[in-house]
Design an enzyme around this catalytic site. Structure first.
Site, PDB file in Angstrom:
ATOM      1  N   GLU A   1       0.826  -1.219   0.000  1.00  9.58           N
ATOM      2  CA  GLU A   1       0.000   0.000   0.000  1.00  9.58           C
ATOM      3  C   GLU A   1       0.855   1.262   0.000  1.00  9.58           C
ATOM      4  O   GLU A   1       0.522   2.245  -0.650  1.00  9.58           O
ATOM      5  CB  GLU A   1      -0.951   0.011   1.204  1.00  9.58           C
TER       6      GLU A   1
ATOM      7  N   TYR B   1      -6.307   6.392   4.250  1.00 10.79           N
ATOM      8  CA  TYR B   1      -6.485   5.393   3.193  1.00 10.79           C
ATOM      9  C   TYR B   1      -5.725   4.106   3.536  1.00 10.79           C
ATOM     10  O   TYR B   1      -6.271   3.013   3.500  1.00 10.79           O
ATOM     11  CB  TYR B   1      -6.005   5.940   1.836  1.00 10.79           C
TER      12      TYR B   1
ATOM     13  N   ASP C   1     -10.019   7.087  -1.912  1.00 16.09           N
ATOM     14  CA  ASP C   1      -8.941   7.634  -2.741  1.00 16.09           C
ATOM     15  C   ASP C   1      -9.562   8.111  -4.051  1.00 16.09           C
ATOM     16  O   ASP C   1     -10.795   8.164  -4.175  1.00 16.09           O
ATOM     17  CB  ASP C   1      -7.847   6.589  -2.979  1.00 16.09           C
TER      18      ASP C   1
END
Ligand code: SF4
Length: 347
Positions: free
Chosen positions: A40, A123, A141
């Site tokens: 991520e 996020y 996002d």
């Protein structure tokens, strides 16, 4: 879309589509929060295809929180070289050390604790919470903002924080009582593959029957995304300085590219001023003798214009620090901007 029945249909259609058509990515073959975290963070500013080899190499070399916490800086930065936005790897090492200290070397399993780790925003905390721990936290996002804007046919400016907050509430409603990992990853893939910024493939969309933008033919103008993109231009003279078959580079001690090695550069207007500035900083005489070209490098809020010259260190001082031969230079962690400069050394 806010009625329970429609939310159920949305979830079922999305998850069924994801299971059949979702992308097969290396980090999706694990539930290890450490690996999901690495992926991520890499994906924050970098395309999926670029990330794949970096991710595999990183996990292979530093497979655990402990190995990342204990890795020397040069090793960690070398694994990141070329990905850009180097503060990400710096923060990851800080976070890994923090987990060694406060969580006994394990990844925290609550959204709030994950959010406290250095370099992790909403996020990433939502992605790790939902994918690794099955928590109902919707990811927000560019992809999910676009999908929600179209599904609900809303014209809020998605560049604004207040829109992101409002859409977070919508996402957290949509993700309830289903598999949070499949739901979030389904949304990510829907945004990447079907509900794309331009020319969305509505005819292949699993949630078309619920989409208000599709019904009203407004997908082409959504989402509204108006940002202030003013960037600062900075002009440098950058020099590839040689001493015999070695090159002069120093390690940045602070700033945007901390811990990465760089060729000397100054915000000056002439080669002569560069030579003075170099003498002032390093106490050595140099001479620039050839102009190569301008290299432009765009960061998030600034643009570097690097006017690259070739030069030499004149002083007869073999003990001069910061000199690297070809092999040593190739092994150093160097930012993408300065890697472009280094390619000019055979100019
Ligand atoms: Fe996006 Fe079209 Fe699907 Fe609506 S129908 S969510 S606009 S791809």
């Amino acid at each position: 879309m806010n009625e329970l029945m429609n939310i159920k249909i949305f979830q079922e259609n999305l998850i069924q589509w994801y299971k059949t058509h979702g992308r097969d990515l290396p980090w999706r073959r694990t539930k290890d929060p450490y690996a999901i975290w690495i992926s991520e963070i890499m994906l924050q500013q970098t395309q999926v295809e670029t990330v794949k080899p970096y991710f595999l190499r990183f996990i292979d070399t530093l497979p655990t929180i402990e190995s990342l916490a204990n890795a020397d800086e040069d090793t960690a930065f070398k694994l990141w070289e070329g990905l850009g936005y180097y503060r990400r790897i710096r923060h990851m090492q800080e976070a890994a050390k923090d987990m060694m200290l406060r969580h006994n070397g394990t990844f925290p399993d609550s959204y709030e604790e994950i959010l406290k780790l250095k370099g992790i925003g909403n996020y990433t905390a939502s992605a790790i919470s939902s994918i690794a721990f099955g928590l109902e936290k919707g990811v927000i996002d560019g992809n999910t903002l676009r999908i929600l804007s179209r599904i609900y046919n809303r014209q809020d400016n998605i560049a604004l924080d207040k829109t992101k907050k409002a859409y977070q509430i919508l996402m957290d409603e949509l993700i309830k009582d289903c598999d949070p990992s499949d739901f979030n990853q389904g949304m990510m893939d829907l945004g990447a593959m079907i509900c794309t910024p331009r020319n969305p493939k509505c005819d292949q969309c699993p949630v078309q029957s619920l989409c208000m933008a599709y019904a009203k033919n407004t997908a082409g103008i959504l989402p509204v995304n108006i940002k202030n993109t003013s960037k600062t231009d900075i002009y440098y003279i950058t020099a590839i300085l040689k001493k015999g078959n070695r090159y002069f580079l120093t390690k940045n001690e602070e700033g945007l590219l901390q811990n990465l090695y760089a060729f000397p550069q100054y915000e000056v207007e002439s080669p002569l001023s560069f030579e003075d500035a170099f003498y002032e900083e390093h106490g050595r005489n140099v001479r620039l003798y050839e102009y190569c070209k301008e290299i432009k490098h765009v960061f998030s809020h600034r643009i570097w214009h690097m006017n690259v010259y070739i030069g030499e260190i004149i002083d007869d001082d073999e003990s001069l620090e910061h000199l690297y031969d070809e092999d040593a230079l190739n092994a150093l962690p160097i930012s993408t901007a300065h890697r472009k400069v280094s390619e000019l050394r055979f100019y």
